[in-house]
Design a protein around this motif. Structure first.
Motif, PDB file in Angstrom:
ATOM      1  N   ASN A  99       0.812  -1.211   0.000  1.00  0.00           N
ATOM      2  CA  ASN A  99       0.000   0.000   0.000  1.00  0.00           C
ATOM      3  C   ASN A  99       0.847   1.264   0.000  1.00  0.00           C
ATOM      4  O   ASN A  99       0.412   2.319  -0.483  1.00  0.00           O
ATOM      5  N   GLY A 100       2.061   1.161   0.553  1.00  0.00           N
ATOM      6  CA  GLY A 100       2.958   2.311   0.582  1.00  0.00           C
ATOM      7  C   GLY A 100       3.803   2.463  -0.661  1.00  0.00           C
ATOM      8  O   GLY A 100       4.617   3.387  -0.753  1.00  0.00           O
ATOM      9  N   GLY A 101       3.653   1.552  -1.619  1.00  0.00           N
ATOM     10  CA  GLY A 101       4.377   1.665  -2.889  1.00  0.00           C
ATOM     11  C   GLY A 101       5.710   0.944  -2.930  1.00  0.00           C
ATOM     12  O   GLY A 101       6.410   1.002  -3.951  1.00  0.00           O
ATOM     13  N   ASP A 102       6.090   0.239  -1.880  1.00  0.00           N
ATOM     14  CA  ASP A 102       7.359  -0.491  -1.862  1.00  0.00           C
ATOM     15  C   ASP A 102       7.092  -1.920  -2.346  1.00  0.00           C
ATOM     16  O   ASP A 102       7.023  -2.871  -1.560  1.00  0.00           O
ATOM     17  N   GLU A 103       6.982  -2.081  -3.648  1.00  0.00           N
ATOM     18  CA  GLU A 103       6.617  -3.376  -4.196  1.00  0.00           C
ATOM     19  C   GLU A 103       7.737  -4.401  -4.065  1.00  0.00           C
ATOM     20  O   GLU A 103       7.466  -5.602  -3.983  1.00  0.00           O
ATOM     21  N   ASP A 104       8.975  -3.967  -4.039  1.00  0.00           N
ATOM     22  CA  ASP A 104      10.078  -4.918  -3.850  1.00  0.00           C
ATOM     23  C   ASP A 104       9.986  -5.596  -2.483  1.00  0.00           C
ATOM     24  O   ASP A 104      10.147  -6.817  -2.367  1.00  0.00           O
ATOM     25  N   ALA A 105       9.727  -4.803  -1.451  1.00  0.00           N
ATOM     26  CA  ALA A 105       9.567  -5.382  -0.110  1.00  0.00           C
ATOM     27  C   ALA A 105       8.331  -6.274  -0.059  1.00  0.00           C
ATOM     28  O   ALA A 105       8.358  -7.349   0.564  1.00  0.00           O
ATOM     29  N   ALA A 106       7.258  -5.859  -0.705  1.00  0.00           N
ATOM     30  CA  ALA A 106       6.030  -6.653  -0.714  1.00  0.00           C
ATOM     31  C   ALA A 106       6.259  -7.990  -1.410  1.00  0.00           C
ATOM     32  O   ALA A 106       5.770  -9.035  -0.958  1.00  0.00           O
ATOM     33  N   ARG A 107       7.018  -7.979  -2.504  1.00  0.00           N
ATOM     34  CA  ARG A 107       7.312  -9.236  -3.212  1.00  0.00           C
ATOM     35  C   ARG A 107       8.145 -10.172  -2.343  1.00  0.00           C
ATOM     36  O   ARG A 107       7.916 -11.390  -2.328  1.00  0.00           O
ATOM     37  N   ALA A 108       9.107  -9.618  -1.635  1.00  0.00           N
ATOM     38  CA  ALA A 108       9.949 -10.452  -0.763  1.00  0.00           C
ATOM     39  C   ALA A 108       9.104 -11.113   0.323  1.00  0.00           C
ATOM     40  O   ALA A 108       9.271 -12.307   0.623  1.00  0.00           O
ATOM     41  N   LEU A 109       8.185 -10.364   0.899  1.00  0.00           N
ATOM     42  CA  LEU A 109       7.316 -10.922   1.934  1.00  0.00           C
ATOM     43  C   LEU A 109       6.324 -11.912   1.339  1.00  0.00           C
ATOM     44  O   LEU A 109       5.976 -12.914   1.978  1.00  0.00           O
ATOM     45  N   ALA A 110       5.873 -11.651   0.129  1.00  0.00           N
ATOM     46  CA  ALA A 110       4.969 -12.591  -0.536  1.00  0.00           C
ATOM     47  C   ALA A 110       5.663 -13.934  -0.753  1.00  0.00           C
ATOM     48  O   ALA A 110       5.088 -14.997  -0.472  1.00  0.00           O
ATOM     49  N   ARG A 111       6.891 -13.904  -1.248  1.00  0.00           N
ATOM     50  CA  ARG A 111       7.622 -15.155  -1.477  1.00  0.00           C
ATOM     51  C   ARG A 111       7.833 -15.912  -0.172  1.00  0.00           C
ATOM     52  O   ARG A 111       7.718 -17.142  -0.130  1.00  0.00           O
ATOM     53  N   ARG A 112       8.132 -15.185   0.882  1.00  0.00           N
ATOM     54  CA  ARG A 112       8.347 -15.821   2.181  1.00  0.00           C
ATOM     55  C   ARG A 112       7.062 -16.502   2.664  1.00  0.00           C
ATOM     56  O   ARG A 112       7.087 -17.641   3.151  1.00  0.00           O
ATOM     57  N   THR A 113       5.945 -15.805   2.525  1.00  0.00           N
ATOM     58  CA  THR A 113       4.668 -16.357   2.968  1.00  0.00           C
ATOM     59  C   THR A 113       4.295 -17.587   2.144  1.00  0.00           C
ATOM     60  O   THR A 113       3.828 -18.595   2.687  1.00  0.00           O
ATOM     61  N   ILE A 114       4.474 -17.508   0.857  1.00  0.00           N
ATOM     62  CA  ILE A 114       4.162 -18.649  -0.015  1.00  0.00           C
ATOM     63  C   ILE A 114       4.970 -19.870   0.399  1.00  0.00           C
ATOM     64  O   ILE A 114       4.436 -20.982   0.531  1.00  0.00           O
ATOM     65  N   ALA A 115       6.260 -19.679   0.624  1.00  0.00           N
ATOM     66  CA  ALA A 115       7.125 -20.794   1.018  1.00  0.00           C
ATOM     67  C   ALA A 115       6.696 -21.405   2.347  1.00  0.00           C
ATOM     68  O   ALA A 115       6.806 -22.617   2.553  1.00  0.00           O
ATOM     69  N   GLN A 116       6.186 -20.573   3.250  1.00  0.00           N
ATOM     70  CA  GLN A 116       5.773 -21.051   4.566  1.00  0.00           C
ATOM     71  C   GLN A 116       4.467 -21.844   4.525  1.00  0.00           C
ATOM     72  O   GLN A 116       4.258 -22.740   5.348  1.00  0.00           O
ATOM     73  N   PHE A 117       3.591 -21.533   3.569  1.00  0.00           N
ATOM     74  CA  PHE A 117       2.231 -22.065   3.624  1.00  0.00           C
ATOM     75  C   PHE A 117       1.839 -22.976   2.464  1.00  0.00           C
ATOM     76  O   PHE A 117       0.772 -23.595   2.525  1.00  0.00           O
ATOM     77  N   GLU A 118       2.638 -23.109   1.439  1.00  0.00           N
ATOM     78  CA  GLU A 118       2.154 -23.827   0.266  1.00  0.00           C
ATOM     79  C   GLU A 118       1.989 -25.330   0.487  1.00  0.00           C
ATOM     80  O   GLU A 118       1.284 -25.995  -0.273  1.00  0.00           O
ATOM     81  N   ALA A 119       2.578 -25.887   1.536  1.00  0.00           N
ATOM     82  CA  ALA A 119       2.452 -27.329   1.778  1.00  0.00           C
ATOM     83  C   ALA A 119       1.131 -27.707   2.443  1.00  0.00           C
ATOM     84  O   ALA A 119       0.767 -28.890   2.463  1.00  0.00           O
ATOM     85  N   PHE A 120       0.378 -26.733   2.968  1.00  0.00           N
ATOM     86  CA  PHE A 120      -0.861 -27.033   3.673  1.00  0.00           C
ATOM     87  C   PHE A 120      -2.019 -27.223   2.699  1.00  0.00           C
ATOM     88  O   PHE A 120      -1.999 -26.725   1.575  1.00  0.00           O
TER      89      PHE A 120
END
Length: 254
Positions: A54-75
């Motif tokens: 929302n603040g326009g920092d898409e690079d940081a948002a992408r990094a957090l998105a990848r982290r979340t995906i890796a944490q949850f995709e096995a469920f």
């Protein structure tokens, strides 16, 4: 989709829930486990990335998105007690990572099995598992993210209809914003406060003893305003009532 009571749920513990209201997580786990689901809470999970996005920092948002995906995709499913965070996972992750050949498919796969908690309880667990009692007059606040981005309207009301003794009284203009909006309340505090006051007055007009909702950010915002005007109204996340864990201080109370 018919109720499905098998599999493992990854519970997305939102930042606000962790910091301000862990009881929401305990309530979610109780309801899911009572219905036969196995619940896990990945210890390495972090923020979903919504503030950065929302603040326009898409690079940081992408990094957090990848982290979340890796944490949850096995469920078998990801469940979040927040329409705001869930909308980020479900709608923003695929957009953020659509040009990344390594992550685009993984982002969409996670989005497809990600659920807002109340919707999951209604559609995948089934309302017949609600067996709590809450003999109070309540009103419900529809958060903007849940209502407008995810279409959540009937699920919480259908679940609350199963609670013994609960009387739901709808407020006027119930679908109007409360003024929180995440970083909106920081950027535009005067407007945010005015929206909160308008919303609180409509909630108070119902003569409800309790305000319920599905997004902790909105509920903290409303609880703060109610406290400042010394209104004798408690605020809970809906899942706390559904799980029978709304017997202590409300949100924002000591």
């Amino acid at each position: 989709m018919p109720p499905d009571r098998t599999g493992t749920v990854g519970l997305f513990a939102t930042c606000l829930m962790n910091a301000m209201r862990p009881n929401i997580g305990f309530a979610a786990a109780r309801l899911l486990e009572d219905a036969g689901w196995r619940v896990e809470v990945p210890r390495e999970q972090t923020c979903c990335g919504q503030p950065a996005y929302n603040g326009g920092d898409e690079d940081a948002a992408r990094a957090l998105a990848r982290r979340t995906i890796a944490q949850f995709e096995a469920f078998d499913a990801l469940v979040a007690p927040s329409g705001s965070c869930l909308a980020t996972l479900k709608h923003d992750y695929p957009r953020l990572l659509r040009d990344d050949p390594l992550w685009a498919g993984r982002a969409q796969a996670l989005a497809d099995k990600s659920w807002e908690l109340l919707t999951f309880l209604h559609e995948r667990v089934g309302p017949e598992h609600i067996r709590s009692r809450f003999p109070h007059r309540v009103t419900y606040h529809d958060s903007c993210s849940g209502l407008r981005q995810l279409g959540i309207r009937e699920a919480p009301r259908a679940l609350l209809a199963r609670v013994e003794g609960l009387r739901l009284v709808e407020a006027e203009e119930r679908e109007v914003c409360c003024g929180f909006g995440g970083t909106f309340s920081v950027k535009y505090p005067t407007l945010s406060e005015r929206l909160a006051e308008n919303k609180v007055q409509r909630l108070l007009a119902t003569r409800a003893e309790v305000v319920l909702g599905g997004d902790l950010g909105c509920l903290l915002h409303l609880a703060g305003r109610l406290s400042r005007i010394c209104a004798p109204v408690r605020v809970y996340h809906t899942v706390e009532v559904l799980a029978g864990l709304a017997d202590g201080p409300g949100i924002g109370q000591a």
